[in-house]
Design a protein around this motif. Structure first.
Motif, PDB file in Angstrom:
ATOM      1  N   SER A  88      40.393  58.713  44.157  1.00  0.00           N
ATOM      2  CA  SER A  88      40.357  57.270  44.141  1.00  0.00           C
ATOM      3  C   SER A  88      39.700  56.264  42.946  1.00  0.00           C
ATOM      4  O   SER A  88      38.784  56.603  42.442  1.00  0.00           O
ATOM      5  CB  SER A  88      39.813  56.749  45.286  1.00  0.00           C
ATOM      6  N   ALA A  89      40.583  55.655  42.763  1.00  0.00           N
ATOM      7  CA  ALA A  89      40.447  54.618  41.296  1.00  0.00           C
ATOM      8  C   ALA A  89      39.108  53.984  41.752  1.00  0.00           C
ATOM      9  O   ALA A  89      40.252  53.146  42.976  1.00  0.00           O
ATOM     10  CB  ALA A  89      40.796  54.522  40.675  1.00  0.00           C
ATOM     11  N   ASN A  90      38.798  52.924  41.866  1.00  0.00           N
ATOM     12  CA  ASN A  90      37.264  51.787  41.412  1.00  0.00           C
ATOM     13  C   ASN A  90      38.330  50.923  41.040  1.00  0.00           C
ATOM     14  O   ASN A  90      37.516  50.868  39.764  1.00  0.00           O
ATOM     15  CB  ASN A  90      36.067  51.744  41.770  1.00  0.00           C
ATOM     16  N   ARG A  91      39.196  50.170  41.569  1.00  0.00           N
ATOM     17  CA  ARG A  91      39.569  48.969  40.618  1.00  0.00           C
ATOM     18  C   ARG A  91      38.917  47.337  40.397  1.00  0.00           C
ATOM     19  O   ARG A  91      38.246  47.819  41.900  1.00  0.00           O
ATOM     20  CB  ARG A  91      41.234  48.813  40.875  1.00  0.00           C
ATOM     21  N   PRO A  92      38.958  46.997  39.550  1.00  0.00           N
ATOM     22  CA  PRO A  92      37.914  45.161  39.760  1.00  0.00           C
ATOM     23  C   PRO A  92      39.039  44.134  40.302  1.00  0.00           C
ATOM     24  O   PRO A  92      39.855  44.513  40.116  1.00  0.00           O
ATOM     25  CB  PRO A  92      37.696  45.198  37.434  1.00  0.00           C
ATOM     26  N   GLU A  93      38.312  43.755  41.044  1.00  0.00           N
ATOM     27  CA  GLU A  93      38.742  42.488  41.399  1.00  0.00           C
ATOM     28  C   GLU A  93      39.496  41.390  40.939  1.00  0.00           C
ATOM     29  O   GLU A  93      38.262  41.549  39.432  1.00  0.00           O
ATOM     30  CB  GLU A  93      37.191  42.462  43.085  1.00  0.00           C
TER      31      GLU A  93
END
Length: 134
Positions: free
Chosen positions: A44-49
């Motif tokens: 899973s990729a941590n996408r910026p908010e």
């Protein structure tokens, strides 16, 4: 031989479609019920908010480690034991949550990990490691 005339009764002969439609709907329900949906496994990729309320970009802490293991913060040589204090000083002056450690490719891994630990101990959560070749 006498020919038979076609009457209106012969035109009414038709095939009843109701049983065939029942079978089609039963097959449709069977396929819907027996279908399985699988979740694909992966990273899973941590996408910026999406933060639109940030008015200015935050300054990131930059640390450079050369091939001899010397640590540079702000253009000057820093001892490994002083990384926490210098990081806290940087945090007092700048509001940031990220640091970038640029290490030479010949730097020992232990030095890089020690610097990462010191930076995290000082309170910076996001630490990036960059490797500089040559």
């Amino acid at each position: 031989m006498k020919r038979k005339k076609h009457t209106a009764g012969d035109d009414d002969a038709a095939i009843d479609m109701t049983p065939m439609l029942d079978i089609v709907f039963i097959m449709l329900i069977f396929f819907i019920v027996t279908t399985t949906f699988s979740n694909e496994k992966g990273l899973s990729a941590n996408r910026p908010e999406n933060n639109q309320n940030q008015s200015k970009p935050s300054k990131s802490l930059s640390i450079r480690i050369d091939d001899q293991g010397q640590i540079y913060m702000g253009g000057r040589v820093v001892d490994i034991r002083r990384v926490v204090a210098n990081t806290q000083t940087f945090l007092a002056e700048n509001n940031t949550e990220s640091a970038a450690i640029q290490a030479h490719e010949n730097t020992e891994h232990g030095v890089v990990v020690s610097v990462m630990d010191q930076v995290k101990q000082a309170g910076i959560v996001n630490v990036s490691v960059l490797v500089k070749k040559g």
